[in-house]
Design a protein around this motif. Structure first.
Motif, PDB file in Angstrom:
ATOM      1  N   SER A  95       0.830  -1.203   0.000  1.00 51.57           N
ATOM      2  CA  SER A  95       0.000   0.000   0.000  1.00 51.57           C
ATOM      3  C   SER A  95       0.868   1.258   0.000  1.00 51.57           C
ATOM      4  N   GLU A  96       0.227   2.399  -0.225  1.00 50.51           N
ATOM      5  CA  GLU A  96       0.950   3.670  -0.299  1.00 50.51           C
ATOM      6  C   GLU A  96       1.634   3.998   1.027  1.00 50.51           C
ATOM      7  N   ILE A  97       0.944   3.774   2.158  1.00 48.26           N
ATOM      8  CA  ILE A  97       1.539   4.092   3.460  1.00 48.26           C
ATOM      9  C   ILE A  97       2.713   3.166   3.763  1.00 48.26           C
ATOM     10  N   VAL A  98       2.610   1.919   3.360  1.00 48.30           N
ATOM     11  CA  VAL A  98       3.721   0.981   3.570  1.00 48.30           C
ATOM     12  C   VAL A  98       4.918   1.406   2.728  1.00 48.30           C
ATOM     13  N   GLN A  99       4.666   1.807   1.484  1.00 46.01           N
ATOM     14  CA  GLN A  99       5.760   2.302   0.624  1.00 46.01           C
ATOM     15  C   GLN A  99       6.443   3.520   1.240  1.00 46.01           C
ATOM     16  N   LYS A 100       5.637   4.442   1.773  1.00 48.52           N
ATOM     17  CA  LYS A 100       6.192   5.652   2.392  1.00 48.52           C
ATOM     18  C   LYS A 100       7.069   5.304   3.591  1.00 48.52           C
ATOM     19  N   MET A 101       6.597   4.375   4.426  1.00 47.23           N
ATOM     20  CA  MET A 101       7.364   4.012   5.620  1.00 47.23           C
ATOM     21  C   MET A 101       8.610   3.207   5.245  1.00 47.23           C
ATOM     22  N   HIS A 110      18.929  -5.994   8.615  1.00 50.20           N
ATOM     23  CA  HIS A 110      17.972  -6.622   9.526  1.00 50.20           C
ATOM     24  C   HIS A 110      16.515  -6.433   9.106  1.00 50.20           C
ATOM     25  N   ILE A 111      16.083  -5.203   8.967  1.00 55.78           N
ATOM     26  CA  ILE A 111      14.647  -4.930   8.805  1.00 55.78           C
ATOM     27  C   ILE A 111      14.069  -5.567   7.549  1.00 55.78           C
ATOM     28  N   GLN A 112      14.793  -5.560   6.447  1.00 60.70           N
ATOM     29  CA  GLN A 112      14.239  -6.159   5.226  1.00 60.70           C
ATOM     30  C   GLN A 112      13.958  -7.653   5.410  1.00 60.70           C
ATOM     31  N   TYR A 113      14.741  -8.319   6.282  1.00 61.79           N
ATOM     32  CA  TYR A 113      14.524  -9.749   6.526  1.00 61.79           C
ATOM     33  C   TYR A 113      13.321  -9.969   7.443  1.00 61.79           C
ATOM     34  N   GLU A 159       2.973  -5.237   8.205  1.00 64.50           N
ATOM     35  CA  GLU A 159       4.051  -4.732   7.347  1.00 64.50           C
ATOM     36  C   GLU A 159       4.647  -3.442   7.914  1.00 64.50           C
ATOM     37  N   LEU A 160       3.786  -2.559   8.392  1.00 60.28           N
ATOM     38  CA  LEU A 160       4.272  -1.309   8.993  1.00 60.28           C
ATOM     39  C   LEU A 160       5.059  -1.585  10.263  1.00 60.28           C
ATOM     40  N   SER A 161       4.578  -2.514  11.055  1.00 57.82           N
ATOM     41  CA  SER A 161       5.275  -2.871  12.299  1.00 57.82           C
ATOM     42  C   SER A 161       6.649  -3.451  12.001  1.00 57.82           C
ATOM     43  N   ALA A 162       6.730  -4.278  10.986  1.00 55.81           N
ATOM     44  CA  ALA A 162       8.024  -4.879  10.613  1.00 55.81           C
ATOM     45  C   ALA A 162       8.999  -3.796  10.160  1.00 55.81           C
ATOM     46  N   LEU A 163       8.520  -2.868   9.349  1.00 59.24           N
ATOM     47  CA  LEU A 163       9.396  -1.811   8.824  1.00 59.24           C
ATOM     48  C   LEU A 163       9.846  -0.838   9.904  1.00 59.24           C
ATOM     49  N   LEU A 164       8.994  -0.586  10.895  1.00 58.92           N
ATOM     50  CA  LEU A 164       9.272   0.460  11.872  1.00 58.92           C
ATOM     51  C   LEU A 164       9.711  -0.054  13.242  1.00 58.92           C
ATOM     52  N   HIS A 165       9.731  -1.378  13.450  1.00 53.96           N
ATOM     53  CA  HIS A 165       9.954  -1.900  14.802  1.00 53.96           C
ATOM     54  C   HIS A 165      11.309  -1.507  15.406  1.00 53.96           C
ATOM     55  N   ASP A 166      12.318  -1.314  14.579  1.00 48.15           N
ATOM     56  CA  ASP A 166      13.647  -0.932  15.078  1.00 48.15           C
ATOM     57  C   ASP A 166      14.078   0.452  14.583  1.00 48.15           C
TER      58      ASP A 166
END
Length: 200
Positions: A2-8, A36-39, A59-66
């Protein structure tokens, strides 16, 4: 995506690249997205496939968790707390629905092993599994952190890696442990740094 996931995703890549540039040539040089995060993101997508969960929140949580790890001034031991606050601000600035902002925030806050008792959703469980599995794929990063950044001797480096992967192993869901069982056994029985290095 989604657009928000792409932005994050663009945001965490930018922050990771900036951090790497700021720390270039120092013991802290690191790109958390690339290493790390991409994995974690990949595992989240795999583990949530065909499951009745909020895929976008995951997906947002994975991208932003660290994300807090891209700010050298913040205390790493509280990266989940700082990361939850940073994610909340970013998502609100982008007009993300408040209910979902709070869900992402909860996932990020509770991915820390110190907050096991607060996890109540499948999304939180999947993020923890994805994070743990990714560490078994990147033992070289744990070695680099212990040996180069923390400047531990070989014996303490082994202990650091064993302790970290033991915490991850304990938290990974029972039905996924078979994916990392062999590697975990090898790490736990290692008596020398060379045995660890063979896994890198």
């Amino acid at each position: 995506m989604s657009e928000i996931v792409q932005k994050m995703q663009q945001e965490i890549i930018k922050r990771s690249n900036d951090f790497e540039e700021q720390t270039k040539g120092t013991k802290d040089e690191y790109n958390i997205y690339r290493e790390h995060i991409q994995y974690v993101y990949k595992y989240v997508c795999l583990l949530s496939e065909n499951k009745n969960v909020d895929h976008e929140v995951l997906e947002l949580s994975a991208l932003l968790h660290d994300i807090a790890m891209t700010d050298i001034s913040l205390d790493r031991s509280k990266h989940n707390e700082y990361g939850a606050a940073i994610a909340e601000q970013l998502l609100r600035e982008n007009g993300y629905p408040e209910e979902k902002v709070q869900f992402v925030k909860k996932c990020i806050l509770n991915h820390s092993s110190k907050r096991v008792e607060y996890r109540t959703t499948d999304e939180e469980r999947i993020l923890v599994d994805a994070d743990g599995l990714s560490h078994f794929d990147s033992i070289s990063n744990l070695y680099s952190l212990a040996h180069n950044v923390m400047e531990l001797n070989n014996e303490d480096t082994i202990r650091f890696i064993q302790d970290k992967l033991t915490r991850d192993y304990k938290e990974i869901s029972y039905d996924l442990k078979n994916l990392i069982e062999e590697k975990y056994s090898t790490v736990m029985s290692a008596n020398s740094i060379d045995e660890i290095l063979k896994l890198l």
